[in-house]
Design an enzyme around this catalytic site. Structure first.
Site, mmCIF file in Angstrom:
data_model
loop_
_atom_site.group_PDB
_atom_site.id
_atom_site.type_symbol
_atom_site.label_atom_id
_atom_site.label_comp_id
_atom_site.label_asym_id
_atom_site.label_seq_id
_atom_site.Cartn_x
_atom_site.Cartn_y
_atom_site.Cartn_z
ATOM 1 N N ASP A 57 0.856 -1.182 0.000
ATOM 2 C CA ASP A 57 0.000 0.000 0.000
ATOM 3 C C ASP A 57 0.895 1.237 0.000
ATOM 4 O O ASP A 57 2.045 1.179 0.434
ATOM 5 C CB ASP A 57 -0.909 0.010 1.234
ATOM 6 N N ASP A 83 3.977 3.081 -4.466
ATOM 7 C CA ASP A 83 2.954 3.603 -5.369
ATOM 8 C C ASP A 83 3.053 2.760 -6.634
ATOM 9 O O ASP A 83 4.040 2.842 -7.364
ATOM 10 C CB ASP A 83 3.233 5.078 -5.666
ATOM 11 N N VAL A 84 2.036 1.933 -6.898
ATOM 12 C CA VAL A 84 2.137 0.989 -8.011
ATOM 13 C C VAL A 84 2.076 1.657 -9.373
ATOM 14 O O VAL A 84 2.277 0.988 -10.389
ATOM 15 C CB VAL A 84 1.044 -0.101 -7.918
ATOM 16 N N ASN A 110 -5.170 -5.187 -7.068
ATOM 17 C CA ASN A 110 -6.425 -4.651 -6.557
ATOM 18 C C ASN A 110 -6.527 -3.121 -6.665
ATOM 19 O O ASN A 110 -7.624 -2.586 -6.646
ATOM 20 C CB ASN A 110 -6.583 -5.070 -5.089
ATOM 21 N N SER A 160 -14.301 -4.829 -12.545
ATOM 22 C CA SER A 160 -15.564 -4.258 -12.091
ATOM 23 C C SER A 160 -16.676 -4.555 -13.094
ATOM 24 O O SER A 160 -16.433 -4.633 -14.303
ATOM 25 C CB SER A 160 -15.417 -2.739 -11.925
ATOM 26 N N TYR A 172 -12.553 4.743 -16.345
ATOM 27 C CA TYR A 172 -12.417 3.618 -15.422
ATOM 28 C C TYR A 172 -12.892 2.327 -16.073
ATOM 29 O O TYR A 172 -12.211 1.291 -16.010
ATOM 30 C CB TYR A 172 -13.228 3.917 -14.162
ATOM 31 N N LYS A 176 -10.686 -0.950 -17.045
ATOM 32 C CA LYS A 176 -10.999 -2.268 -16.495
ATOM 33 C C LYS A 176 -11.247 -3.285 -17.613
ATOM 34 O O LYS A 176 -10.902 -4.470 -17.480
ATOM 35 C CB LYS A 176 -12.207 -2.186 -15.570
ATOM 36 N N GLY A 207 -18.558 -1.669 0.951
ATOM 37 C CA GLY A 207 -17.339 -1.794 1.737
ATOM 38 C C GLY A 207 -16.748 -0.425 1.983
ATOM 39 O O GLY A 207 -17.444 0.590 1.896
#
Length: 277
Positions: A57, A83-84, A110, A160, A172, A176, A207
């Site tokens: 993270d 930071d990916v 993720n 998603s 987005y 995806k 969540g």
């Protein structure tokens, strides 16, 4: 099933451990808020099944919270800060994992961020940033972790249900969709090496992400939009990821598993924008 404690996996201790002796890396696995995020839930479930988990993270406090809870329950975890979207940081993080865990058997991509603006309404910089965090980052993580994965290793990418939505296009959703295509291509490429690559397509669960970005009154319409008329959680996604990473799915690769409570014909309530890393 009743969830007595929303931050604890309801299946813990229910039977055989599916990931004993394995090492896993989960991106975006730090925990924020009072409800579980997908990365957090996946990390907890894998640890509960015996995996040594690298909790990656960019927020050190969030990563530390996840590691603390895994340690509390007798699991083994390490926090990895990165930071990916930065390829150099990904490479350094994977090196740190290899040094600590000796290798990897499972990888979960993720990390994601959204924007409600239409695909032609965002600026070029915003378009590039959204593609980077939702698609390029997963490719970078896979590129650096694949050399560590043995025959029998597995990768799960988190997508998603918005990829199948009809209506105004969002970057987005485009990203995806690209991630799911990348999953197919990676599965075909890595299949001869005995490495499986699959995807979990997440529905409108409630969540940490939803709770932080949607008013409470959206919760009931989202539940009603599912075929089962029940509310999904990050734990439902985590159990699907566990299955795809385990030997139970040894002959499944290049597959996208939808976890959305079933079709109802209703239009789900989408989540709004979240800031990019």
């Amino acid at each position: 099933m009743t969830y007595a404690d929303p931050l604890n996996d309801p299946f813990t201790g229910s039977g055989a451990r599916w990931m004993d002796g394995r090492a896993a890396l989960v991106t975006g696995a730090g925990q924020q808020g009072a409800l579980p995020g997908v990365g957090y839930a996946v990390a907890r479930v894998l640890a509960g099944h015996g995996a040594r988990v690298a909790v990656l993270d960019r927020d050190p406090e969030a990563a530390a919270r996840t590691v603390k809870l895994i340690d509390r329950d007798g699991g083994e975890a390490m926090a990895v800060l990165a930071d990916v979207t930065d390829d150099r940081q990904v490479a350094d993080a994977v090196s740190a994992v290899r040094e600590r865990l000796g290798g990897l058997d499972a990888v979960v991509n993720n990390v994601a961020a959204g924007d409600p603006d239409g695909v032609f309404d965002v600026t070029p910089d915003r378009f590039a940033a959204l593609m980077t965090v939702n698609l390029t980052s997963a490719w970078q993580v896979m590129r650096h972790t694949v050399p560590l994965l043995p025959r029998g290793g597995a990768i799960v990418n988190i997508s998603s249900v918005t990829v199948a939505a009809r209506g105004p296009g969002m970057v987005y959703s485009v990203a995806k969709a690209g991630l799911e295509n990348l999953t197919d291509g990676a599965a075909a490429t890595l299949g001869p090496r005995g490495i499986r690559v699959n995807c979990v397509r997440v529905g409108m669960i409630w969540g940490s992400f939803a709770a932080a970005n949607l008013p409470e009154e959206h919760r009931e319409p989202r539940r009603e939009a599912t075929g089962l008329r029940t509310e999904g959680t990050a734990w439902d996604v985590a159990q699907a990821a566990l299955f795809l990473l385990s030997d139970r799915a040894r002959w499944i690769s290049g597959h996208t598993l939808t976890v959305d409570g079933g079709p109802s014909g209703a239009t789900p309530v989408a989540a709004p924008s979240t800031p990019l890393p």
